[in-house]
Design a protein around this motif. Structure first.
Motif, PDB file in Angstrom:
ATOM      1  N   GLY A  27     -14.021  -9.115   0.169  1.00  0.00           N
ATOM      2  CA  GLY A  27     -14.746 -10.293   0.576  1.00  0.00           C
ATOM      3  C   GLY A  27     -13.879 -11.210   1.638  1.00  0.00           C
ATOM      4  N   TRP A  28     -13.068 -10.736   2.480  1.00  0.00           N
ATOM      5  CA  TRP A  28     -12.472 -11.168   3.659  1.00  0.00           C
ATOM      6  C   TRP A  28     -12.761 -10.589   4.813  1.00  0.00           C
ATOM      7  CZ3 TRP A  28     -10.051 -15.682   2.612  1.00  0.00           C
ATOM      8  CH2 TRP A  28      -9.589 -15.956   1.176  1.00  0.00           C
ATOM      9  N   GLU A  29     -12.756 -11.420   6.095  1.00  0.00           N
ATOM     10  CA  GLU A  29     -12.911 -10.549   7.291  1.00  0.00           C
ATOM     11  C   GLU A  29     -11.542 -10.902   8.030  1.00  0.00           C
ATOM     12  OE1 GLU A  29     -15.893 -13.412   9.449  1.00  0.00           O
ATOM     13  OE2 GLU A  29     -17.499 -12.863   7.887  1.00  0.00           O
ATOM     14  N   PHE A  30     -11.222  -9.567   8.703  1.00  0.00           N
ATOM     15  CA  PHE A  30     -10.246  -9.554   9.347  1.00  0.00           C
ATOM     16  C   PHE A  30     -10.182 -10.593  10.649  1.00  0.00           C
ATOM     17  CE2 PHE A  30      -8.129  -7.131  12.959  1.00  0.00           C
ATOM     18  CZ  PHE A  30      -6.742  -7.047  12.353  1.00  0.00           C
ATOM     19  N   ILE A  31      -8.908 -11.127  10.700  1.00  0.00           N
ATOM     20  CA  ILE A  31      -8.952 -11.964  11.932  1.00  0.00           C
ATOM     21  C   ILE A  31      -7.647 -11.226  12.995  1.00  0.00           C
ATOM     22  CG2 ILE A  31      -8.263 -14.095  13.030  1.00  0.00           C
ATOM     23  CD1 ILE A  31      -8.816 -15.621  10.635  1.00  0.00           C
ATOM     24  N   GLU A  32      -6.470 -10.828  12.406  1.00  0.00           N
ATOM     25  CA  GLU A  32      -5.428 -10.296  13.237  1.00  0.00           C
ATOM     26  C   GLU A  32      -4.376  -9.547  12.139  1.00  0.00           C
ATOM     27  OE1 GLU A  32      -3.106 -12.474  15.808  1.00  0.00           O
ATOM     28  OE2 GLU A  32      -3.225 -14.211  14.414  1.00  0.00           O
ATOM     29  N   LEU A  33      -3.881  -8.756  12.864  1.00  0.00           N
ATOM     30  CA  LEU A  33      -2.825  -7.950  12.279  1.00  0.00           C
ATOM     31  C   LEU A  33      -1.318  -8.632  12.269  1.00  0.00           C
ATOM     32  CD1 LEU A  33      -1.266  -5.510  10.518  1.00  0.00           C
ATOM     33  CD2 LEU A  33      -1.566  -4.245  12.904  1.00  0.00           C
ATOM     34  N   GLU A  34      -0.506  -9.039  11.499  1.00  0.00           N
ATOM     35  CA  GLU A  34       0.561  -9.575  11.983  1.00  0.00           C
ATOM     36  C   GLU A  34       1.600  -8.626  12.485  1.00  0.00           C
ATOM     37  OE1 GLU A  34       1.928 -13.029  11.465  1.00  0.00           O
ATOM     38  OE2 GLU A  34      -0.283 -13.159  11.432  1.00  0.00           O
ATOM     39  N   ASP A  35       2.479  -8.689  13.483  1.00  0.00           N
ATOM     40  CA  ASP A  35       3.374  -7.732  14.023  1.00  0.00           C
ATOM     41  C   ASP A  35       4.283  -7.131  13.261  1.00  0.00           C
ATOM     42  OD1 ASP A  35       1.895  -8.100  16.460  1.00  0.00           O
ATOM     43  OD2 ASP A  35       3.335  -9.468  17.236  1.00  0.00           O
ATOM     44  N   GLU A  36       4.894  -7.866  12.257  1.00  0.00           N
ATOM     45  CA  GLU A  36       5.833  -7.311  11.612  1.00  0.00           C
ATOM     46  C   GLU A  36       5.421  -6.741  10.237  1.00  0.00           C
ATOM     47  OE1 GLU A  36       8.927  -9.821  10.346  1.00  0.00           O
ATOM     48  OE2 GLU A  36       9.473 -10.599  12.104  1.00  0.00           O
ATOM     49  N   TYR A  37       5.908  -5.640   9.588  1.00  0.00           N
ATOM     50  CA  TYR A  37       5.569  -4.839   8.392  1.00  0.00           C
ATOM     51  C   TYR A  37       6.955  -4.467   7.819  1.00  0.00           C
ATOM     52  CZ  TYR A  37       6.094  -0.354  11.214  1.00  0.00           C
ATOM     53  OH  TYR A  37       6.679   0.529  11.617  1.00  0.00           O
ATOM     54  N   TYR A  38       6.800  -3.955   6.621  1.00  0.00           N
ATOM     55  CA  TYR A  38       8.014  -3.736   5.815  1.00  0.00           C
ATOM     56  C   TYR A  38       7.885  -2.337   5.215  1.00  0.00           C
ATOM     57  CZ  TYR A  38       9.073  -8.317   6.684  1.00  0.00           C
ATOM     58  OH  TYR A  38       9.325  -9.618   7.444  1.00  0.00           O
ATOM     59  N   ILE A  39       8.606  -1.501   4.936  1.00  0.00           N
ATOM     60  CA  ILE A  39       8.473  -0.048   4.342  1.00  0.00           C
ATOM     61  C   ILE A  39       9.573  -0.275   3.041  1.00  0.00           C
ATOM     62  CG2 ILE A  39       9.228   2.230   4.211  1.00  0.00           C
ATOM     63  CD1 ILE A  39       9.007   2.172   7.336  1.00  0.00           C
ATOM     64  N   PHE A  40       8.782   0.056   1.785  1.00  0.00           N
ATOM     65  CA  PHE A  40       9.358  -0.139   0.475  1.00  0.00           C
ATOM     66  C   PHE A  40       9.464   1.151  -0.203  1.00  0.00           C
ATOM     67  CE2 PHE A  40       5.528  -1.984  -0.199  1.00  0.00           C
ATOM     68  CZ  PHE A  40       5.241  -1.473  -1.486  1.00  0.00           C
TER      69      PHE A  40
ATOM     70  N   ILE B 110       0.752  -1.115   0.239  1.00  0.00           N
ATOM     71  CA  ILE B 110      -0.005  -0.149   0.016  1.00  0.00           C
ATOM     72  C   ILE B 110       0.871   1.253   0.066  1.00  0.00           C
ATOM     73  CG2 ILE B 110      -0.123   0.022   2.458  1.00  0.00           C
ATOM     74  CD1 ILE B 110      -3.235   0.559   1.837  1.00  0.00           C
ATOM     75  N   ASP B 111       0.518   2.174  -0.788  1.00  0.00           N
ATOM     76  CA  ASP B 111       1.087   3.520  -1.146  1.00  0.00           C
ATOM     77  C   ASP B 111       0.305   4.323   0.060  1.00  0.00           C
ATOM     78  OD1 ASP B 111       2.971   5.583  -1.479  1.00  0.00           O
ATOM     79  OD2 ASP B 111       2.095   5.747  -3.803  1.00  0.00           O
ATOM     80  N   TYR B 112       0.964   4.667   1.106  1.00  0.00           N
ATOM     81  CA  TYR B 112       0.405   5.749   1.950  1.00  0.00           C
ATOM     82  C   TYR B 112       1.538   6.010   3.112  1.00  0.00           C
ATOM     83  CZ  TYR B 112      -3.430   7.753   4.482  1.00  0.00           C
ATOM     84  OH  TYR B 112      -4.578   8.861   4.891  1.00  0.00           O
ATOM     85  N   LYS B 113       1.351   7.309   3.450  1.00  0.00           N
ATOM     86  CA  LYS B 113       2.389   7.968   4.116  1.00  0.00           C
ATOM     87  C   LYS B 113       2.468   7.508   5.760  1.00  0.00           C
ATOM     88  CE  LYS B 113       4.084  10.144   0.661  1.00  0.00           C
ATOM     89  NZ  LYS B 113       5.042   9.345  -0.281  1.00  0.00           N
ATOM     90  N   ASP B 114       1.206   7.467   6.051  1.00  0.00           N
ATOM     91  CA  ASP B 114       1.177   6.914   7.718  1.00  0.00           C
ATOM     92  C   ASP B 114       0.797   5.775   7.862  1.00  0.00           C
ATOM     93  OD1 ASP B 114       0.510   7.872  10.502  1.00  0.00           O
ATOM     94  OD2 ASP B 114      -1.515   7.245   9.980  1.00  0.00           O
ATOM     95  N   TYR B 115       1.479   5.228   8.928  1.00  0.00           N
ATOM     96  CA  TYR B 115       1.143   3.682   9.162  1.00  0.00           C
ATOM     97  C   TYR B 115       0.050   3.394   9.564  1.00  0.00           C
ATOM     98  CZ  TYR B 115       1.655  -0.888  11.500  1.00  0.00           C
ATOM     99  OH  TYR B 115       1.543  -2.094  11.808  1.00  0.00           O
ATOM    100  N   ASP B 116      -0.363   4.083  10.647  1.00  0.00           N
ATOM    101  CA  ASP B 116      -1.851   3.951  11.138  1.00  0.00           C
ATOM    102  C   ASP B 116      -2.956   3.957   9.924  1.00  0.00           C
ATOM    103  OD1 ASP B 116      -1.136   3.251  13.519  1.00  0.00           O
ATOM    104  OD2 ASP B 116      -1.293   5.385  14.269  1.00  0.00           O
TER     105      ASP B 116
END
Length: 94
Positions: A50-63, A30-36
């Motif tokens: 068409g998907w239901e959110f279960i949980e957010l994985e702790d790790e994320y990457y910036i590119f 996703i191209d967005y400046k703010d993490y939240d």
């Protein structure tokens, strides 16, 4: 730009996957400046697909560039530039 991973399951209205897979790890580029804000948009786009959110994985990457992504995700970079995001669903059964 962010690479965020959400654990999700097909919603009851997801006719393509409901009853066929148990869940998925959605890799959202996703191209967005703010993490939240990127998290909010990633959750929204996943639900719209068409998907239901279960949980957010702790790790994320910036590119910033195509080369910053793993080789198998570089093909989605142009889609991120054009539309602001791309989602790859890595589905599983059981």
């Amino acid at each position: 730009m962010y690479h965020i991973v959400l654990h999700c399951r097909p919603s009851i209205n997801n006719h393509e996957f409901h009853g066929k897979v148990t869940g998925a790890y959605a890799s959202i580029l996703i191209d967005y400046k703010d993490y939240d804000g990127a998290i909010n948009l990633a959750t929204f786009y996943t639900q719209q697909s068409g998907w239901e959110f279960i949980e957010l994985e702790d790790e994320y990457y910036i590119f910033d560039e195509k080369e910053d992504l793993p080789d198998d995700y570089q093909a989605y970079f142009d889609e991120v530039i054009e539309f602001g995001y791309s989602i790859i669903f890595n589905t599983y059964k059981g």
